[in-house]
Design an enzyme around this catalytic site. Structure first.
Site, PDB file in Angstrom:
ATOM      1  N   LYS A  34      15.353   4.259 -10.185  1.00 55.16           N
ATOM      2  CA  LYS A  34      14.154   4.518  -9.371  1.00 55.16           C
ATOM      3  C   LYS A  34      14.034   3.423  -8.304  1.00 55.16           C
ATOM      4  CE  LYS A  34       9.231   4.729  -8.914  1.00 55.16           C
ATOM      5  NZ  LYS A  34       7.895   4.419  -9.406  1.00 55.16           N
ATOM      6  N   PHE A  60       4.956   5.049 -13.248  1.00 57.02           N
ATOM      7  CA  PHE A  60       3.481   5.086 -13.362  1.00 57.02           C
ATOM      8  C   PHE A  60       2.957   6.153 -12.407  1.00 57.02           C
ATOM      9  CE2 PHE A  60       4.570   2.254  -9.913  1.00 57.02           C
ATOM     10  CZ  PHE A  60       3.564   2.380  -8.973  1.00 57.02           C
ATOM     11  N   ASP A  95       0.879  -1.177   0.000  1.00 56.55           N
ATOM     12  CA  ASP A  95       0.000   0.000   0.000  1.00 56.55           C
ATOM     13  C   ASP A  95       0.907   1.216   0.000  1.00 56.55           C
ATOM     14  OD1 ASP A  95      -2.860   0.784  -0.024  1.00 56.55           O
ATOM     15  OD2 ASP A  95      -2.178   2.052   1.611  1.00 56.55           O
TER      16      ASP A  95
HETATM   17  P1  ITT Z   1      -3.374  -2.329  -5.454  1.00 56.43           P
HETATM   18  O1  ITT Z   1      -4.151  -1.851  -4.243  1.00 56.43           O
HETATM   19  O2  ITT Z   1      -4.105  -3.341  -6.255  1.00 56.43           O
HETATM   20  O3  ITT Z   1      -1.969  -2.730  -5.113  1.00 56.43           O
HETATM   21  P2  ITT Z   1      -3.512   0.470  -6.229  1.00 56.43           P
HETATM   22  O4  ITT Z   1      -3.027   1.232  -7.424  1.00 56.43           O
HETATM   23  O5  ITT Z   1      -4.958   0.663  -5.823  1.00 56.43           O
HETATM   24  O6  ITT Z   1      -3.202  -1.085  -6.476  1.00 56.43           O
HETATM   25  P3  ITT Z   1      -2.664   1.711  -3.735  1.00 56.43           P
HETATM   26  O7  ITT Z   1      -4.012   1.667  -3.125  1.00 56.43           O
HETATM   27  O8  ITT Z   1      -1.484   1.303  -2.890  1.00 56.43           O
HETATM   28  O9  ITT Z   1      -2.561   0.762  -5.029  1.00 56.43           O
HETATM   29  O10 ITT Z   1      -2.439   3.145  -4.325  1.00 56.43           O
HETATM   30  C1  ITT Z   1      -1.165   3.585  -4.607  1.00 56.43           C
HETATM   31  C2  ITT Z   1      -1.231   4.770  -5.540  1.00 56.43           C
HETATM   32  O11 ITT Z   1      -0.187   5.680  -5.167  1.00 56.43           O
HETATM   33  C3  ITT Z   1      -0.919   4.337  -6.960  1.00 56.43           C
HETATM   34  O12 ITT Z   1      -2.073   3.999  -7.688  1.00 56.43           O
HETATM   35  C4  ITT Z   1      -0.200   5.570  -7.497  1.00 56.43           C
HETATM   36  O13 ITT Z   1      -1.140   6.519  -7.873  1.00 56.43           O
HETATM   37  C5  ITT Z   1       0.533   6.104  -6.277  1.00 56.43           C
HETATM   38  N1  ITT Z   1       1.900   5.560  -6.241  1.00 56.43           N
HETATM   39  C6  ITT Z   1       2.389   4.620  -5.382  1.00 56.43           C
HETATM   40  N2  ITT Z   1       3.667   4.314  -5.672  1.00 56.43           N
HETATM   41  C7  ITT Z   1       3.986   5.064  -6.740  1.00 56.43           C
HETATM   42  C8  ITT Z   1       5.148   5.182  -7.518  1.00 56.43           C
HETATM   43  O14 ITT Z   1       6.225   4.447  -7.294  1.00 56.43           O
HETATM   44  N3  ITT Z   1       5.140   6.054  -8.538  1.00 56.43           N
HETATM   45  C9  ITT Z   1       4.056   6.788  -8.814  1.00 56.43           C
HETATM   46  N4  ITT Z   1       2.904   6.731  -8.138  1.00 56.43           N
HETATM   47  C10 ITT Z   1       2.865   5.864  -7.102  1.00 56.43           C
END
Ligand code: ITT
Length: 200
Positions: A180, A157, A74
């Site tokens: 990264k 992303f 998360d």
């Molecule tokens: P899962 O819960 O299925 O893993 P999710 O995309 O819903 O997928 P999260 O609830 O953890 O995951 O949300 C994390 C969000 O934070 C993600 O969708 C990105 O928008 C942002 N994020 C996290 N890590 C990132 C990264 O390394 N680079 C860019 N954005 C990131």
């Protein structure tokens, strides 16, 4: 441990996870590859709570299988000027289906006229592990940076095009993926978790 199932539906995360854990001699499957389709409601108040909720939900689907560890990530972006928004709501910010072009532009707009010193931000990542025994472990990693004045780069992303690191004077979407992964919140949290996994 013979197999890791990663409780994520985010392809961008999965690419990074595979690369960061590439030296582990275990099979790593996404939940889709493991044939698991569950809609998980992220009701936690912290990154750690949500990571545990996701890992537990998938572990419940594979219970009975020995030698499987379920991991979940998360993560999110905290912007200081926005009182740490979007934080745990990073994926849901402006709606789950809104494009990151729009989300990123919106954050830049909300910081219009704000000088660099007040644009501090960080990515946070909590990784939770649920072992076949039911034991749970959590690690956390962060990377400090700032919100740039314009989006740049095509790697990574999500919020990568607007998250800039001082040391390299560019966004994390402009960094090669290996770099990264070396610096990132996810790289740090996953390498800490890898220590626990390999020492068992
Ligand atoms: P899962 O819960 O299925 O893993 P999710 O995309 O819903 O997928 P999260 O609830 O953890 O995951 O949300 C994390 C969000 O934070 C993600 O969708 C990105 O928008 C942002 N994020 C996290 N890590 C990132 C990264 O390394 N680079 C860019 N954005 C990131």
């Amino acid at each position: 441990m013979k197999k890791i199932i990663f409780a994520t539906g985010n392809q961008g995360k999965m690419v990074e996870i595979r690369s960061i854990l590439s030296d582990l001699t275990v099979e790593i499957l996404s939940m889709k590859e493991a044939g698991i389709e569950v809609d998980i409601e992220e009701t936690g108040r912290t990154f750690e709570e949500n990571a545990i909720i996701k890992a537990r939900a998938i572990a419940a689907e594979v219970s009975g299988e020995d030698d499987v560890v379920v991991l979940a990530d998360d993560s999110g972006l905290e912007v200081d000027y926005l009182n740490k928004e979007p934080g745990i709501y990073s994926a849901r910010y402006l709606g789950e289906d809104t494009s990151y072009e729009v989300k990123n532009q919106n954050i830049i707009q909300r910081l219009e006229g704000v000088p660099k010193e007040q644009r501090g931000a960080r990515f946070v990542c909590a990784i939770a592990a649920v072992f076949a025994s039911g034991e749970i472990m959590v690690t956390r990693g962060t990377i400090e940076g700032y919100i740039g004045f314009k989006p740049a780069g095509v790697n990574g992303f999500g919020y990568d095009p607007i998250f800039y690191v001082d040391e390299y004077h560019c966004s994390t979407a402009e960094l090669p993926s290996e770099l990264k992964n070396k610096l990132s919140h996810r790289g740090k949290a996953l390498r800490a978790m890898r220590e626990h996994l390999t020492s068992r």
